[in-house]
Design an enzyme around this catalytic site. Structure first.
Site, PDB file in Angstrom:
ATOM      1  N   ASP A 169       0.840  -1.246  -0.165  1.00  0.00           N
ATOM      2  CA  ASP A 169      -0.539   0.387  -0.019  1.00  0.00           C
ATOM      3  C   ASP A 169       0.688   1.229  -0.037  1.00  0.00           C
ATOM      4  O   ASP A 169       1.815   1.192   0.266  1.00  0.00           O
ATOM      5  CB  ASP A 169      -1.437  -0.139   0.902  1.00  0.00           C
ATOM      6  CG  ASP A 169      -2.067  -0.381   0.882  1.00  0.00           C
ATOM      7  OD1 ASP A 169      -2.478  -1.237  -0.411  1.00  0.00           O
ATOM      8  OD2 ASP A 169      -3.001  -0.775   2.148  1.00  0.00           O
TER       9      ASP A 169
ATOM     10  N   LYS B 281      -4.151   2.946  -2.904  1.00  0.00           N
ATOM     11  CA  LYS B 281      -5.118   3.722  -2.910  1.00  0.00           C
ATOM     12  C   LYS B 281      -4.956   5.295  -3.373  1.00  0.00           C
ATOM     13  O   LYS B 281      -6.413   5.697  -2.544  1.00  0.00           O
ATOM     14  CB  LYS B 281      -6.005   3.669  -2.284  1.00  0.00           C
ATOM     15  CG  LYS B 281      -6.268   2.291  -2.607  1.00  0.00           C
ATOM     16  CD  LYS B 281      -7.664   1.612  -1.341  1.00  0.00           C
ATOM     17  CE  LYS B 281      -7.993   0.196  -1.730  1.00  0.00           C
ATOM     18  NZ  LYS B 281      -7.876  -0.829  -2.931  1.00  0.00           N
TER      19      LYS B 281
ATOM     20  N   MET C 125      -7.617   9.453   9.723  1.00  0.00           N
ATOM     21  CA  MET C 125      -8.877  10.183   8.941  1.00  0.00           C
ATOM     22  C   MET C 125      -9.249  11.269   8.841  1.00  0.00           C
ATOM     23  O   MET C 125     -10.663  11.031   8.439  1.00  0.00           O
ATOM     24  CB  MET C 125      -9.447   8.887   7.791  1.00  0.00           C
ATOM     25  CG  MET C 125      -8.274   7.514   7.162  1.00  0.00           C
ATOM     26  SD  MET C 125      -9.296   5.860   6.366  1.00  0.00           S
ATOM     27  CE  MET C 125      -9.438   5.138   7.696  1.00  0.00           C
TER      28      MET C 125
HETATM   29  N1  SAH Z   1      -3.896   0.803   8.967  1.00  0.00           N
HETATM   30  C1  SAH Z   1      -3.197   1.805   9.332  1.00  0.00           C
HETATM   31  C2  SAH Z   1      -4.348   2.704   9.213  1.00  0.00           C
HETATM   32  C3  SAH Z   1      -4.704   3.141   7.441  1.00  0.00           C
HETATM   33  S1  SAH Z   1      -6.136   4.217   7.271  1.00  0.00           S
HETATM   34  C4  SAH Z   1      -2.464   1.623  10.449  1.00  0.00           C
HETATM   35  O1  SAH Z   1      -3.243   0.394  10.988  1.00  0.00           O
HETATM   36  O2  SAH Z   1      -2.312   2.735  10.548  1.00  0.00           O
HETATM   37  C5  SAH Z   1      -4.963   5.818   6.749  1.00  0.00           C
HETATM   38  C6  SAH Z   1      -4.237   6.863   7.678  1.00  0.00           C
HETATM   39  O3  SAH Z   1      -3.902   6.245   9.266  1.00  0.00           O
HETATM   40  C7  SAH Z   1      -4.837   8.051   7.488  1.00  0.00           C
HETATM   41  O4  SAH Z   1      -5.051   8.502   7.321  1.00  0.00           O
HETATM   42  C8  SAH Z   1      -4.152   8.291   9.100  1.00  0.00           C
HETATM   43  O5  SAH Z   1      -5.578   9.130   9.607  1.00  0.00           O
HETATM   44  C9  SAH Z   1      -3.338   7.012   9.801  1.00  0.00           C
HETATM   45  N2  SAH Z   1      -2.643   6.807   9.161  1.00  0.00           N
HETATM   46  C10 SAH Z   1      -1.506   6.050   8.773  1.00  0.00           C
HETATM   47  N3  SAH Z   1      -0.248   6.708   8.830  1.00  0.00           N
HETATM   48  C11 SAH Z   1      -0.011   7.781   9.671  1.00  0.00           C
HETATM   49  C12 SAH Z   1       1.372   8.096  10.218  1.00  0.00           C
HETATM   50  N4  SAH Z   1       2.607   8.083  10.013  1.00  0.00           N
HETATM   51  N5  SAH Z   1       1.163   9.144  10.733  1.00  0.00           N
HETATM   52  C13 SAH Z   1      -0.005   9.705  10.925  1.00  0.00           C
HETATM   53  N6  SAH Z   1      -1.151   9.052  10.744  1.00  0.00           N
HETATM   54  C14 SAH Z   1      -0.856   7.792  10.134  1.00  0.00           C
END
Ligand code: SAH
Length: 258
Positions: free
Chosen positions: A35, A56, A168
């Site tokens: 991803d 995506k 998000m």
């Molecule tokens: N599976 C992922 C989440 C995916 S949804 C997890 O467990 O972290 C995508 C959202 O995750 C983004 O819109 C943001 O809100 C958050 N996110 C993912 N990576 C991030 C990062 N390095 N710093 C801050 N927010 C993050």
């Protein structure tokens, strides 16, 4: 040999936050489907694997979920060791649950490997304890973005007394504020907004419920970011290496230092 797919969490970005089990899966992988939010640095553990980006975001056309499913199935049925690598944890807003179910329904064995989810990593990087005796008795991970018509019950969350970790949420700050206020959350509830958690260009913005939208605009907060809403978000002191990227209201927006 039965077909198998590893659904692996790559963690929030810092390659050192990868689990040993994720590294093992990557070492064994023939094919890795990644991803957008996965830091490419983790691919050093699978130099010989075929890496396919199926992200995506990023302004490109998104890869349809059905296509990702079929790709995993095809490689797995050809006896390849398939790793589906997702940012954070595969089952926290990562469609890991859906993909695992679909694969199992098609006779593919699935092994899930946890990753450190962005919300936990972001809070830790900013020295925010998500639970704290006498202050926060629990923590709720919640997404502000729903693709169906379902609504998050923010008003109930406001009354839960738990720390809220919102994924998000960057484009939904005004709605979140209004709903939480309507649910009785106090207007000066501390909020931390953490962008690119655990990466060298991590930035954090401290605010409160009333001001969070205005402060996020001044800070030019961008996705990926998480919000931590709750008393614990007043905990101070970013970890020293990232201190220069801490911002408080009243100061001009800072650029990430990459
Ligand atoms: N599976 C992922 C989440 C995916 S949804 C997890 O467990 O972290 C995508 C959202 O995750 C983004 O819109 C943001 O809100 C958050 N996110 C993912 N990576 C991030 C990062 N390095 N710093 C801050 N927010 C993050």
């Amino acid at each position: 040999m039965s077909a198998k797919v590893w659904l692996v969490g790559a963690g929030p970005g810092d390659p050192e936050l990868l689990t040993l089990k994720a590294v093992r899966a990557l070492r064994e992988a023939d094919v890795v489907l990644i991803d957008d939010l996965v830091n490419d640095a983790v691919l050093e553990h699978c130099p010989a694997a075929r890496v396919i980006s199926v992200g995506k975001r990023g302004g490109c056309r998104s890869t349809p979920q059905a296509f990702i499913h079929r790709l995993m199935l095809r490689y797995a049925r050809h006896g390849k060791c398939v790793v589906r690598l997702k940012g954070g944890d595969p089952c926290i807003f990562g469609r890991g649950g859906e993909e695992a179910q679909w694969l199992r329904e098609h006779g593919v064995e699935v092994e899930l490997v946890n990753g450190i989810t962005a919300g936990l990593a972001g809070a830790t990087q900013c020295a925010i304890p998500l639970t704290l005796r006498g202050v926060a008795r629990g923590v709720t991970l919640v997404t502000a973005h729903t693709q169906d018509d379902s609504q998050v019950n923010w008003q109930a969350l406001a009354q839960s007394g738990t720390t809220l970790v919102v994924y998000m949420g960057v484009a939904k700050l005004s709605e979140i504020r209004e709903q939480l206020l309507a649910g009785g959350m106090t207007a000066d509830m501390p909020v931390a907004m953490i962008e690119n958690a655990s990466l060298p260009h991590q930035r954090e913005c401290r605010s409160d419920l009333t001001a969070m939208e205005k402060d996020a605009q001044a800070f030019e907060l961008k996705s990926p970011a998480i919000l931590v809403i709750g008393r614990v978000a007043a905990s101070s002191a970013a970890q020293p290496s990232r201190e220069e990227n801490v911002w408080e209201p009243g100061l001009p927006a800072m650029q990430a230092t990459r």
